[in-house]
Design a protein around this motif. Sequence first.
Motif, PDB file in Angstrom:
ATOM      1  N   UNK A 169       0.833  -1.202   0.000  1.00  0.00           N
ATOM      2  CA  UNK A 169       0.000   0.000   0.000  1.00  0.00           C
ATOM      3  C   UNK A 169       0.870   1.255   0.000  1.00  0.00           C
ATOM      4  N   UNK A 170       0.476   2.224  -0.817  1.00  0.00           N
ATOM      5  CA  UNK A 170       1.202   3.496  -0.856  1.00  0.00           C
ATOM      6  C   UNK A 170       0.772   4.424   0.267  1.00  0.00           C
ATOM      7  N   UNK A 171      -0.315   4.074   0.964  1.00  0.00           N
ATOM      8  CA  UNK A 171      -0.788   4.882   2.085  1.00  0.00           C
ATOM      9  C   UNK A 171      -0.055   4.466   3.356  1.00  0.00           C
ATOM     10  N   UNK A 172       0.542   5.392   4.088  1.00  0.00           N
ATOM     11  CA  UNK A 172       1.219   5.036   5.341  1.00  0.00           C
ATOM     12  C   UNK A 172       0.223   4.513   6.376  1.00  0.00           C
ATOM     13  N   UNK A 173       0.457   3.302   6.877  1.00  0.00           N
ATOM     14  CA  UNK A 173      -0.445   2.663   7.839  1.00  0.00           C
ATOM     15  C   UNK A 173       0.378   2.120   9.000  1.00  0.00           C
ATOM     16  N   UNK A 174      -0.124   2.351  10.227  1.00  0.00           N
ATOM     17  CA  UNK A 174       0.562   1.900  11.438  1.00  0.00           C
ATOM     18  C   UNK A 174      -0.457   1.201  12.333  1.00  0.00           C
ATOM     19  N   UNK A 175      -0.093   0.028  12.880  1.00  0.00           N
ATOM     20  CA  UNK A 175      -0.915  -0.687  13.860  1.00  0.00           C
ATOM     21  C   UNK A 175      -0.344  -0.382  15.243  1.00  0.00           C
ATOM     22  N   UNK A 245       0.957  16.359   8.547  1.00  0.00           N
ATOM     23  CA  UNK A 245       0.207  15.202   8.057  1.00  0.00           C
ATOM     24  C   UNK A 245      -1.195  15.248   8.637  1.00  0.00           C
ATOM     25  N   UNK A 246      -2.072  14.451   8.028  1.00  0.00           N
ATOM     26  CA  UNK A 246      -3.419  14.234   8.552  1.00  0.00           C
ATOM     27  C   UNK A 246      -3.453  12.842   9.143  1.00  0.00           C
ATOM     28  N   UNK A 247      -3.903  12.723  10.389  1.00  0.00           N
ATOM     29  CA  UNK A 247      -3.942  11.424  11.055  1.00  0.00           C
ATOM     30  C   UNK A 247      -5.386  11.011  11.264  1.00  0.00           C
ATOM     31  N   UNK A 248      -5.693   9.761  10.905  1.00  0.00           N
ATOM     32  CA  UNK A 248      -7.032   9.207  11.110  1.00  0.00           C
ATOM     33  C   UNK A 248      -6.895   7.804  11.669  1.00  0.00           C
ATOM     34  N   UNK A 259      -6.607  -2.528  19.579  1.00  0.00           N
ATOM     35  CA  UNK A 259      -5.562  -1.939  18.755  1.00  0.00           C
ATOM     36  C   UNK A 259      -6.153  -0.768  17.974  1.00  0.00           C
ATOM     37  N   UNK A 260      -5.274   0.021  17.402  1.00  0.00           N
ATOM     38  CA  UNK A 260      -5.677   1.156  16.572  1.00  0.00           C
ATOM     39  C   UNK A 260      -5.006   1.044  15.211  1.00  0.00           C
ATOM     40  N   UNK A 261      -5.812   1.207  14.173  1.00  0.00           N
ATOM     41  CA  UNK A 261      -5.286   1.300  12.809  1.00  0.00           C
ATOM     42  C   UNK A 261      -5.133   2.784  12.497  1.00  0.00           C
ATOM     43  N   UNK A 262      -3.905   3.237  12.369  1.00  0.00           N
ATOM     44  CA  UNK A 262      -3.616   4.660  12.187  1.00  0.00           C
ATOM     45  C   UNK A 262      -3.150   4.879  10.754  1.00  0.00           C
ATOM     46  N   UNK A 263      -3.860   5.748  10.054  1.00  0.00           N
ATOM     47  CA  UNK A 263      -3.488   6.108   8.681  1.00  0.00           C
ATOM     48  C   UNK A 263      -2.981   7.546   8.655  1.00  0.00           C
ATOM     49  N   UNK A 264      -1.905   7.741   7.924  1.00  0.00           N
ATOM     50  CA  UNK A 264      -1.293   9.062   7.816  1.00  0.00           C
ATOM     51  C   UNK A 264      -1.368   9.524   6.373  1.00  0.00           C
TER      52      UNK A 264
END
Length: 473
Positions: A169-175, A245-248, A259-264
């Motif tokens: 994925x090209x979208x930054x994703x953090x668990x 950045x925008x964090x969601x 847990x949290x799925x964090x998209x930047x």
Amino acid sequence: MLTKKHSIEGKRPFTDPAGIFGAIDADAAKTLAMVAGDVVLVLDPSGTILDASFEQDAFPKFGNLVGENWIDTVTVESRPKIMEMLAGARKGETQHWRQVNHPTSGSDIPVKYVVVSIDGGSRAIAFGRDLREFGKVQQRLLQVQQSLERDYLRMRHVEARYRLLFEASSEPVIIVDAGDYRIREANPAAHALVGARAGSLIDKKLLGLFARQSAPVVTAHLGSALASNSVSPVPAMLDKGSTEVEIQASGFSQDRRQYLLVRLASGEREVSTDDSATLDVIEKMPDAFVLTDARMQIVTANTAFVELVGAAGQDQLRGANLSGFVGRPGIDLELIANQIEKEGDARNVTTVLRAMNGSEDEPIEISAVSTQGDDPQYGLVIRPIARRMRDLPPSSEDLPRSVEQLTDLVGRMPLKDIVRESTDLIERLCIEAALLYTSDNRASAAEILGLSRQSLYSKLHRYGLGNLAAESE
């Protein structure tokens, strides 16, 4: 091959066997033998069955066993086992349980036997245990095991697809672990965004990635994501590089942990020079421009359209249906979409625009095109024409010249206006025919039309006929 499983070898013997079993009478011995096995066979040294005890409902085919040789009552592959057990009994050897199969008209009956020699070897007793229930349990266990293996394989496939999607994925994703906000997983795009080496973010604090002034905002957003399913993204500043950045974030549970799925989303967008110039021109153009999705819901609009409808900004319009501002609801825009589908575009379609402040409808002209594909988008250019209509005097050139031109007005103006236009067209055509018939003799033309000369001159002025301008010079 003999097995030691379930044999008496290695077991602790009774301390006083003579005292315990020496006084046992025939009835007690019979009871012990019947309880010890589901099938009990009394055999002579040659293997002939002298007597038998079994449950008749469980073994309905065993009624004729007495008098037969034991080896003749089992399947071919079980006979060597019978021979080994009989030989061992004759020698007085310690016996081990052996499984044999008794053939029936249906499926074979598996029975596990052990042979005990009695009366000095003149007779032997074979104790048998029915293995059919055990076989059913084994079968169920095998089915469960196969089901678990299928589920495990399916989960492995799902995990492989998730891992591929996560990594590619090209979208930054953090668990993130919701308990301590430590990073459990991060894809390559997230590492690249924060300027970290691949794999170096694991087990680090998420808040450590952001500038100190953004930490309270990020913490509040993460807490809201755990309490609600729909949380709007918030801006934050990364600590490294001071990138905005925008964090969601969105919460989920796994293995009884949250847990949290964090998209930047980086605020910096790579736009080519040509695209940037095009967007700038669209934004500054005097005509209103609107981009909608396939359902005519507004995706974006330029400043001219925002001002035309009296909105506070683009955000107020985004997601609204364009039919709430343009044309008759469910009619005009649908006609435009149908025309685009048939001809590829729609040009100069006349309709009205409704502003948000409730002011009087304003006449407009729309030209539109659409993108290709299953989910097209529509681009519409909107021009107000009220000022143009007020500034220009009526002209005969504005009137339709034929029936085909009249039918082209359908969908571009209301029916009452089309009827008025058709009346003017018929009147003008009749006057032209009368002038042609009378060789431009206005008195004769007025007579055959049933008009007074004054009325004819008035209509000639209205439609610009008869070269009146030249006569007045």
